[in-house]
Design an enzyme around this catalytic site. Structure first.
Site, mmCIF file in Angstrom:
data_model
loop_
_atom_site.group_PDB
_atom_site.id
_atom_site.type_symbol
_atom_site.label_atom_id
_atom_site.label_comp_id
_atom_site.label_asym_id
_atom_site.label_seq_id
_atom_site.Cartn_x
_atom_site.Cartn_y
_atom_site.Cartn_z
ATOM 1 N N SER A 130 -9.910 1.889 2.641
ATOM 2 C CA SER A 130 -9.114 2.717 1.779
ATOM 3 C C SER A 130 -8.019 1.952 1.017
ATOM 4 O O SER A 130 -7.406 2.531 0.164
ATOM 5 C CB SER A 130 -8.269 3.787 2.615
ATOM 6 O OG SER A 130 -7.312 3.209 3.727
ATOM 7 N N SER B 126 -10.034 -0.509 6.683
ATOM 8 C CA SER B 126 -9.403 -0.264 5.548
ATOM 9 C C SER B 126 -8.849 -1.377 5.092
ATOM 10 O O SER B 126 -8.350 -1.425 3.768
ATOM 11 C CB SER B 126 -8.792 0.746 5.551
ATOM 12 O OG SER B 126 -9.438 2.043 5.310
ATOM 13 N N LYS C 294 0.863 -1.459 0.076
ATOM 14 C CA LYS C 294 -0.030 -0.123 0.129
ATOM 15 C C LYS C 294 0.718 1.174 0.062
ATOM 16 O O LYS C 294 1.955 1.193 0.604
ATOM 17 C CB LYS C 294 -0.857 0.244 1.195
ATOM 18 C CG LYS C 294 -1.861 0.950 1.434
ATOM 19 C CD LYS C 294 -2.978 0.914 2.433
ATOM 20 C CE LYS C 294 -3.997 2.126 2.370
ATOM 21 N NZ LYS C 294 -5.006 2.000 3.523
#
Ligand code: GLN
Length: 490
Positions: free
Chosen positions: A156, A180, A81
């Site tokens: 997210s 997330s 990420k």
């Protein structure tokens, strides 16, 4: 053409690497070719690191040839990420503010993956500064849900979830402040795990809300999740919130029997009006667990209706403080101004998107004198009550089972006009960050329109092993995790 080995899990492809059926360079090339081929459709990545990946793969092949220091991840391509620092590789947090930021060091979790011999294929798309539930607040692009390209992948960590779901990477890292990891895992039909607060080092994670943030893996199945956890969990002196506690061997623990475990079902997580398909799938999953020998117990978490309100005071408050560092001086973007105050203000106006600004304003308000007691302090008190509810429930049960998200994947634009409706996406996940407990999402069904549904399993603090054990037993008895997305529009 997609190499069929890319359909495999880490534990399967690792055997192929060790038996020399394929080299890491060959596997990484195949993964990068597939990644690049479908990327225009899925858009999981902000930065793709083909050259670095091939170099790492060549190193992994030396290790494989020598048969030395081998781990289940040696030679296996994974994704990271874009809020985890990667030395010399752009780390943007999906924000314009950090468009050209190249960290001078690696996050501890990245170091640990590299030390295990994993290959990084790139940095995945996300909501800006991890604020969102659909990945639509990214400054750079909109990641699509591989099961229906007209739908969001969740957020997210949407890029991390979509990349694993569509076989661009065998596993990935995400972060979870209010859901997330778990919510995008549910929406993309894969396994996502938020470990206990303190279990995984956050050194090198760009902070959103420091009392809630935790790093964890996305994977195609539970065994791969255990492999990732074995690699990233454990004490790190560089993170003062990291717990100095022994880490069990999750691969071994996972295979133990679940007979006699007690699983709690909190009635507050099955409200009237819950999406019917989600409710049916999760109840079927609970019945399946019962048939495997667990005892189902009804529990109550009476303060859970307040969790979302508490979260949306605490998270923006902490964010407003954490994001104060982006001032045009120390990191990233700088917009010139007549004087320093104008420079700050122009930089922050240009560097942050609307959702980040909304959070900074909400948080600054909740922390300002006169409102602090009414909002921030009150939220902290309710946080304690929520924790006490869970402590009480866990006197009676070993695991709690709930839906992960209130609905399957939704369409682009469906919730962006109304921030509250987007915040409601997190209704089942935020209390686990508020309490610091571990939570896992595992595929447990499919909607009529072909969108995945996730079951959330919540555990006692630092008892990740029992969660993995429960999830593994469920997975062995079902086939949801074997289904592959079609990469089609509806
Ligand atoms: N959707 C939640 C938010 O917008 C959670 C985000 C996260 O876990 N990073 O704050």
């Amino acid at each position: 053409m997609k190499n069929e080995l890319l359909n495999k899990t880490i534990h399967e492809v690792s055997a192929d690497l060790k038996s020399k059926k394929i080299s890491s360079v060959e596997l990484t090339k195949a993964a990068m070719d597939h990644l690049e081929e479908i990327e225009p459709k899925v858009q999981s990545f902000i930065t793709i690191t083909r050259d670095e990946a091939l170099k790492q793969a060549a190193e992994a092949d030396k290790r494989l040839a020598a048969g030395r220091d081998l781990t289940p991840l040696t030679g296996v391509p994974v994704a990271i990420k874009d809020l985890l620092c990667t030395k010399g590789i752009r780390t943007t947090c999906a924000s314009r503010m950090l468009e050209n930021f190249k960290p001078p060091y690696n996050a501890t979790v990245v170091e640990r993956l590299y030390a295990a011999g994993a290959i990084s294929v790139g940095k995945t798309n996300m909501d800006e500064f991890a604020m969102g539930s659909s990945t639509e607040t990214s400054y750079y692009k909109k990641t699509k849900n591989p099961w229906n390209l007209n739908c969001v992948p969740g957020g997210s960590s949407g890029g991390s979830a979509a990349s694993v779901s569509s076989d661009q990477a065998f596993a990935s890292l995400g972060s979870d402040t209010g859901g997330s990891i778990r919510q995008p895992a549910a929406l993309c039909g894969i396994v996502g795990f938020k470990p206990t607060y303190g279990r995984v080092s956050r050194y090198g994670l760009i902070a959103f809300a420091s009392s809630l943030d935790q790093i964890g893996p996305f994977s195609k199945d539970v065994e791969d999740c255990a492999i990732m956890m074995n690699t990233i969990a454990g004490h790190d002196p560089k993170d003062s919130t990291s717990a100095d506690m022994p880490v069990p061997d999750y691969l071994g623990e996972m295979k133990k029997s679940i007979k006699g475990l007690r699983i709690g079902i909190p009635k507050e997580f099955f409200p009237e009006g819950l999406n019917r398909e989600v409710s049916v799938a999760v109840k079927d999953a609970i019945a399946k667990l019962q048939s495997l020998g667990v005892e189902i117990v009804e529990v109550s978490l009476p303060t859970s209706p307040y969790a979302l309100a508490v979260y949306y005071v605490l998270a923006p408050s902490e964010a407003s403080s954490n994001l104060a560092r982006y001032d045009g001086v120390r990191y990233g973007l700088r917009e010139p101004g007549e004087n320093i105050v104008e420079m700050y203000s122009k930089t922050r106006a240009a560097g942050f998107g609307p959702e980040v600004k909304r959070r900074i304003m909400l948080g600054t308000y909740a922390l300002s004198s006169g409102y602090y007691d009414a909002y921030y302090l009150k939220a902290l008190k309710v946080r304690r009550l929520i924790k006490q509810d869970y402590d009480k429930a866990f006197e009676k049960v070993d695991v709690i089972a709930t839906p992960t998200a209130p609905n399957p994947a939704f369409r682009f634009g469906e919730k962006t006009g109304d921030p509250l409706s987007m915040y409601l996406e997190d209704v089942f996940t935020v209390s686990i960050n508020i309490t610091g407990l571990p939570g896992l999402s595992i595929p447990c069904g499919m909607s009529k329109s072909g969108l995945p549904i996730g079951l959330q399993l919540i555990g006692k603090a630092f008892d990740e092993a029992t969660l993995l054990r429960t999830a593994y037993a469920y997975e062995q008895a079902t086939t949801w995790h074997k289904q592959k997305p079609g990469l089609k529009e509806d």
